[in-house]
Design an enzyme around this catalytic site. Structure first.
Site, PDB file in Angstrom:
ATOM      1  N   LYS A  78       0.835  -1.205   0.000  1.00  0.00           N
ATOM      2  CA  LYS A  78       0.000   0.000   0.000  1.00  0.00           C
ATOM      3  C   LYS A  78       0.876   1.265   0.000  1.00  0.00           C
ATOM      4  O   LYS A  78       2.106   1.172   0.187  1.00  0.00           O
ATOM      5  CB  LYS A  78      -0.911  -0.028   1.235  1.00  0.00           C
ATOM      6  CG  LYS A  78      -1.885  -1.210   1.245  1.00  0.00           C
ATOM      7  CD  LYS A  78      -2.835  -1.081   2.427  1.00  0.00           C
ATOM      8  CE  LYS A  78      -3.799  -2.251   2.491  1.00  0.00           C
ATOM      9  NZ  LYS A  78      -4.807  -2.079   3.557  1.00  0.00           N
ATOM     10  N   TYR A 101     -12.395  -2.463  -3.151  1.00  0.00           N
ATOM     11  CA  TYR A 101     -12.885  -2.496  -1.772  1.00  0.00           C
ATOM     12  C   TYR A 101     -14.414  -2.506  -1.707  1.00  0.00           C
ATOM     13  O   TYR A 101     -14.991  -2.133  -0.677  1.00  0.00           O
ATOM     14  CB  TYR A 101     -12.317  -1.304  -0.995  1.00  0.00           C
ATOM     15  CG  TYR A 101     -10.880  -1.501  -0.543  1.00  0.00           C
ATOM     16  CD1 TYR A 101     -10.495  -2.656   0.135  1.00  0.00           C
ATOM     17  CD2 TYR A 101      -9.909  -0.524  -0.770  1.00  0.00           C
ATOM     18  CE1 TYR A 101      -9.188  -2.847   0.568  1.00  0.00           C
ATOM     19  CE2 TYR A 101      -8.602  -0.708  -0.341  1.00  0.00           C
ATOM     20  CZ  TYR A 101      -8.249  -1.870   0.324  1.00  0.00           C
ATOM     21  OH  TYR A 101      -6.959  -2.057   0.762  1.00  0.00           O
ATOM     22  N   ASN A 116      -1.843  -0.240   6.998  1.00  0.00           N
ATOM     23  CA  ASN A 116      -1.298  -1.532   7.440  1.00  0.00           C
ATOM     24  C   ASN A 116      -0.402  -2.185   6.390  1.00  0.00           C
ATOM     25  O   ASN A 116      -0.294  -3.394   6.307  1.00  0.00           O
ATOM     26  CB  ASN A 116      -2.422  -2.464   7.913  1.00  0.00           C
ATOM     27  CG  ASN A 116      -3.419  -2.782   6.825  1.00  0.00           C
ATOM     28  OD1 ASN A 116      -3.325  -2.247   5.715  1.00  0.00           O
ATOM     29  ND2 ASN A 116      -4.356  -3.662   7.111  1.00  0.00           N
ATOM     30  N   HIS A 136      -1.881  -5.428   1.404  1.00  0.00           N
ATOM     31  CA  HIS A 136      -3.172  -6.101   1.226  1.00  0.00           C
ATOM     32  C   HIS A 136      -2.914  -7.470   0.602  1.00  0.00           C
ATOM     33  O   HIS A 136      -2.038  -7.613  -0.243  1.00  0.00           O
ATOM     34  CB  HIS A 136      -4.072  -5.289   0.278  1.00  0.00           C
ATOM     35  CG  HIS A 136      -5.286  -6.057  -0.150  1.00  0.00           C
ATOM     36  ND1 HIS A 136      -6.430  -6.105   0.610  1.00  0.00           N
ATOM     37  CD2 HIS A 136      -5.505  -6.854  -1.229  1.00  0.00           C
ATOM     38  CE1 HIS A 136      -7.312  -6.894   0.002  1.00  0.00           C
ATOM     39  NE2 HIS A 136      -6.768  -7.366  -1.110  1.00  0.00           N
ATOM     40  N   GLU A 156      -9.577 -10.110  -7.639  1.00  0.00           N
ATOM     41  CA  GLU A 156      -8.613  -9.020  -7.487  1.00  0.00           C
ATOM     42  C   GLU A 156      -7.518  -9.087  -8.552  1.00  0.00           C
ATOM     43  O   GLU A 156      -7.105  -8.059  -9.088  1.00  0.00           O
ATOM     44  CB  GLU A 156      -8.028  -9.049  -6.064  1.00  0.00           C
ATOM     45  CG  GLU A 156      -9.100  -8.714  -5.026  1.00  0.00           C
ATOM     46  CD  GLU A 156      -8.658  -8.915  -3.583  1.00  0.00           C
ATOM     47  OE1 GLU A 156      -7.532  -9.401  -3.345  1.00  0.00           O
ATOM     48  OE2 GLU A 156      -9.466  -8.583  -2.690  1.00  0.00           O
TER      49      GLU A 156
END
Ligand code: CMP
Length: 143
Positions: A9, A49, A112, A115, A126
């Protein structure tokens, strides 16, 4: 061969841990079959998402993932989906064990670091959102 979608990310890219993260999956024995540094258009972020659309943090999530470049990857190998998630650690870095990617590099749930697809269905979806078939390589099984 099982495949998964993993993405460093914007916080991970900014913190210069792309190499460290790629290295962990290489050393584990997985094969990289596709990768690109890219900026995510808002529409793609909203699709990716989509399952979190009703969550209060959805707007924040889309804003964050489109805030800077990400490093999108496809990896393959035995049980890569579940093993990659173990290597990533708990979603919230405060609960992630030391030695996991989020445990070692992350601090807060909204940032975080990485992903990873959570199921075979998510992985197919995805990978299809981020990569064209011709962007993925095949390895020669005889080598
Ligand atoms: P990821 O694995 O990319 O999938 C959904 C993301 O939502 C998750 O990682 C977190 O980064 C993010 N997330 C989950 N809970 C929260 C929260 N309470 N506030 C902000 N972001 C969250």
């Amino acid at each position: 061969m099982e495949k998964t979608f993993l993405m460093v990310k914007p916080d991970g890219v900014q913190r210069n841990v792309i190499g460290e993260i790629v290295s962990r999956f290489e050393r584990k024995g997985f094969q990289l079959v596709g990768a690109k540094l890219m900026s995510i258009p808002t529409e793609l972020a909203e699709q990716h998402y989509g399952e979190h659309k009703e969550r209060p943090f959805f707007g924040e999530l889309v804003d964050f993932i489109t805030s800077g470049p990400v490093f999108a990857m496809v990896w393959q190998g035995e049980n890569v989906i579940s093993t990659a998630r173990q290597m990533m650690g708990s979603t919230n870095p405060k609960d992630a064990a030391a030695g996991t990617i989020r445990g070692d590099f992350g601090l807060i749930v909204g940032k975080n670091i990485i992903h990873g697809s959570d199921s075979p269905e998510s992985a197919v979806r995805e990978i299809g959102l981020f990569f064209k078939n011709e962007e993925l390589v095949e390895y020669n099984k005889n080598i």
